[in-house]
Design a protein around this motif. Structure first.
Motif, PDB file in Angstrom:
ATOM      1  N   VAL A  91       1.123  70.422 -89.989  1.00 11.43           N
ATOM      2  CA  VAL A  91      -0.098  71.123 -89.605  1.00 11.43           C
ATOM      3  C   VAL A  91       0.281  72.418 -88.892  1.00 11.43           C
ATOM      4  O   VAL A  91       1.458  72.690 -88.641  1.00 11.43           O
ATOM      5  N   ASN A  92      -0.718  73.235 -88.552  1.00 11.21           N
ATOM      6  CA  ASN A  92      -0.416  74.519 -87.932  1.00 11.21           C
ATOM      7  C   ASN A  92       0.109  74.337 -86.504  1.00 11.21           C
ATOM      8  O   ASN A  92      -0.010  73.270 -85.914  1.00 11.21           O
ATOM      9  N   VAL A  93       0.679  75.415 -85.957  1.00 11.71           N
ATOM     10  CA  VAL A  93       1.365  75.343 -84.680  1.00 11.71           C
ATOM     11  C   VAL A  93       0.426  74.916 -83.555  1.00 11.71           C
ATOM     12  O   VAL A  93       0.777  74.085 -82.710  1.00 11.71           O
ATOM     13  N   GLN A  94      -0.776  75.484 -83.502  1.00  7.51           N
ATOM     14  CA  GLN A  94      -1.714  75.142 -82.445  1.00  7.51           C
ATOM     15  C   GLN A  94      -2.091  73.651 -82.491  1.00  7.51           C
ATOM     16  O   GLN A  94      -2.164  72.989 -81.456  1.00  7.51           O
ATOM     17  N   SER A  95      -2.316  73.154 -83.694  1.00  7.26           N
ATOM     18  CA  SER A  95      -2.648  71.737 -83.829  1.00  7.26           C
ATOM     19  C   SER A  95      -1.469  70.864 -83.415  1.00  7.26           C
ATOM     20  O   SER A  95      -1.646  69.817 -82.781  1.00  7.26           O
ATOM     21  N   MET A  96      -0.251  71.296 -83.756  1.00 10.07           N
ATOM     22  CA  MET A  96       0.940  70.558 -83.369  1.00 10.07           C
ATOM     23  C   MET A  96       1.095  70.505 -81.858  1.00 10.07           C
ATOM     24  O   MET A  96       1.448  69.466 -81.290  1.00 10.07           O
ATOM     25  N   LEU A  97       0.821  71.628 -81.188  1.00  8.84           N
ATOM     26  CA  LEU A  97       0.922  71.656 -79.735  1.00  8.84           C
ATOM     27  C   LEU A  97      -0.066  70.684 -79.095  1.00  8.84           C
ATOM     28  O   LEU A  97       0.277  69.928 -78.178  1.00  8.84           O
ATOM     29  N   LYS A  98      -1.297  70.702 -79.589  1.00  7.44           N
ATOM     30  CA  LYS A  98      -2.315  69.808 -79.040  1.00  7.44           C
ATOM     31  C   LYS A  98      -1.982  68.350 -79.309  1.00  7.44           C
ATOM     32  O   LYS A  98      -2.145  67.481 -78.446  1.00  7.44           O
ATOM     33  N   LEU A  99      -1.500  68.077 -80.524  1.00 11.50           N
ATOM     34  CA  LEU A  99      -1.151  66.713 -80.873  1.00 11.50           C
ATOM     35  C   LEU A  99       0.029  66.217 -80.041  1.00 11.50           C
ATOM     36  O   LEU A  99       0.068  65.067 -79.599  1.00 11.50           O
ATOM     37  N   GLY A 100       0.993  67.116 -79.816  1.00 11.66           N
ATOM     38  CA  GLY A 100       2.139  66.755 -78.988  1.00 11.66           C
ATOM     39  C   GLY A 100       1.743  66.453 -77.557  1.00 11.66           C
ATOM     40  O   GLY A 100       2.290  65.540 -76.932  1.00 11.66           O
ATOM     41  N   ARG A 101       0.782  67.217 -77.043  1.00 12.30           N
ATOM     42  CA  ARG A 101       0.297  66.940 -75.683  1.00 12.30           C
ATOM     43  C   ARG A 101      -0.396  65.580 -75.620  1.00 12.30           C
ATOM     44  O   ARG A 101      -0.218  64.826 -74.657  1.00 12.30           O
ATOM     45  N   ALA A 102      -1.198  65.279 -76.641  1.00 15.36           N
ATOM     46  CA  ALA A 102      -1.896  63.991 -76.672  1.00 15.36           C
ATOM     47  C   ALA A 102      -0.894  62.848 -76.698  1.00 15.36           C
ATOM     48  O   ALA A 102      -1.054  61.844 -75.993  1.00 15.36           O
ATOM     49  N   GLN A 103       0.147  63.002 -77.508  1.00 11.49           N
ATOM     50  CA  GLN A 103       1.177  61.975 -77.560  1.00 11.49           C
ATOM     51  C   GLN A 103       1.886  61.858 -76.208  1.00 11.49           C
ATOM     52  O   GLN A 103       2.148  60.757 -75.711  1.00 11.49           O
ATOM     53  N   GLY A 104       2.204  63.009 -75.607  1.00 13.87           N
ATOM     54  CA  GLY A 104       2.898  63.002 -74.320  1.00 13.87           C
ATOM     55  C   GLY A 104       2.094  62.345 -73.218  1.00 13.87           C
ATOM     56  O   GLY A 104       2.655  61.630 -72.374  1.00 13.87           O
ATOM     57  N   VAL A 105       0.796  62.564 -73.212  1.00 19.05           N
ATOM     58  CA  VAL A 105      -0.056  61.947 -72.193  1.00 19.05           C
ATOM     59  C   VAL A 105      -0.075  60.433 -72.367  1.00 19.05           C
ATOM     60  O   VAL A 105      -0.025  59.677 -71.378  1.00 19.05           O
ATOM     61  N   ALA A 106      -0.149  59.960 -73.607  1.00 19.37           N
ATOM     62  CA  ALA A 106      -0.130  58.518 -73.850  1.00 19.37           C
ATOM     63  C   ALA A 106       1.191  57.915 -73.389  1.00 19.37           C
ATOM     64  O   ALA A 106       1.225  56.841 -72.767  1.00 19.37           O
ATOM     65  N   ILE A 107       2.293  58.609 -73.662  1.00 21.18           N
ATOM     66  CA  ILE A 107       3.601  58.133 -73.215  1.00 21.18           C
ATOM     67  C   ILE A 107       3.691  58.141 -71.693  1.00 21.18           C
ATOM     68  O   ILE A 107       4.206  57.206 -71.074  1.00 21.18           O
ATOM     69  N   ALA A 108       3.175  59.210 -71.075  1.00 19.75           N
ATOM     70  CA  ALA A 108       3.210  59.317 -69.613  1.00 19.75           C
ATOM     71  C   ALA A 108       2.437  58.174 -68.956  1.00 19.75           C
ATOM     72  O   ALA A 108       2.862  57.638 -67.926  1.00 19.75           O
ATOM     73  N   ALA A 109       1.321  57.786 -69.549  1.00 19.01           N
ATOM     74  CA  ALA A 109       0.545  56.670 -69.002  1.00 19.01           C
ATOM     75  C   ALA A 109       1.370  55.391 -69.036  1.00 19.01           C
ATOM     76  O   ALA A 109       1.369  54.608 -68.076  1.00 19.01           O
TER      77      ALA A 109
END
Length: 214
Positions: A91-109
């Motif tokens: 997917v595009n870069v902006q979508s990748m950044l947002k998706l990566g943040r969502a994944q990171g937040v789930a991992i952080a929890a």
């Protein structure tokens, strides 16, 4: 003189129950599923989604929703491990950044509750469940229906996002956690068993907190 009693053997490690939280990251809809594994037996505890479409375009609000809901699930089901799908690099870069943040937040929890995590590539998840790394969402869901007894889910429109998360959890079970480096230490369930007073502190009450609706 009474006969000496032999100590009873401890249960085999592989037969001890393990709860796995599977997550399919998303910025609009994030799928999650919890399974309990005992040996080769797999029971589905729940599978559903975090629906963030009504939260508007504020990404920070969505990330907080993901974090809060993940903590609710962890405090409710006390999973031993988190299995999470890696972002898809198509997917595009902006979508990748947002998706990566969502994944990171789930991992952080998960890490905030001392739960180790393992990341799986989408093709690995599909291959482990269906035998094909190019399987569609529908094919994954069909195979899960054939393999597992699935509890009902409220809305058919969110079924595929929930079954994707279920596939991640099942992939982790099949791989026995041997996919990549894991992070974290002992599980949240074991931590609470050793520190029961912390459950009230984590949820704001000494009683089990009912999960909020997605």
């Amino acid at each position: 003189m009474p006969a000496t009693q032999r100590p009873r053997p401890a249960p085999a490690v592989e037969l001890l129950p393990k709860i796995i939280l599977g997550v399919d990251p998303g910025t609009q809809i994030m799928g999650y599923a919890l399974i309990e594994v005992r040996g080769q037996r797999v029971d589905v505890l729940c599978y559903d989604v975090i629906n963030m479409k009504a939260l508007g375009s504020n990404h920070a609000v969505k990330l907080k929703r993901i974090f809060d809901r993940m903590l609710e699930l962890i405090d409710e089901y006390l999973p031993d491990e988190l299995a999470i799908e890696a972002p898809f690099f198509g997917v595009n870069v902006q979508s990748m950044l947002k998706l990566g943040r969502a994944q990171g937040v789930a991992i952080a929890a998960a890490l905030s509750r001392q739960i180790p995590y393992v990341e799986y590539a989408p093709t690995k998840v599909k291959q482990s469940v269906t035998g094909s790394g190019s399987a569609t969402k529908e094919q994954v869901a069909h195979m899960l229906r054939q393999t597992l007894t699935l509890p009902p889910i409220a809305e058919a429109s969110k079924f595929l996002d929930a079954t994707d998360a279920l596939a991640v959890a099942l992939c982790h079970h099949y791989m026995k956690g041997n996919n990549t480096t894991v992070s974290g230490g002992k599980s949240w369930g074991k931590f609470l068993a050793e520190n029961p007073e912390r459950l009230g502190a984590s949820t704001g009450t000494g009683k089990k907190k009912a999960p909020a609706k997605s």
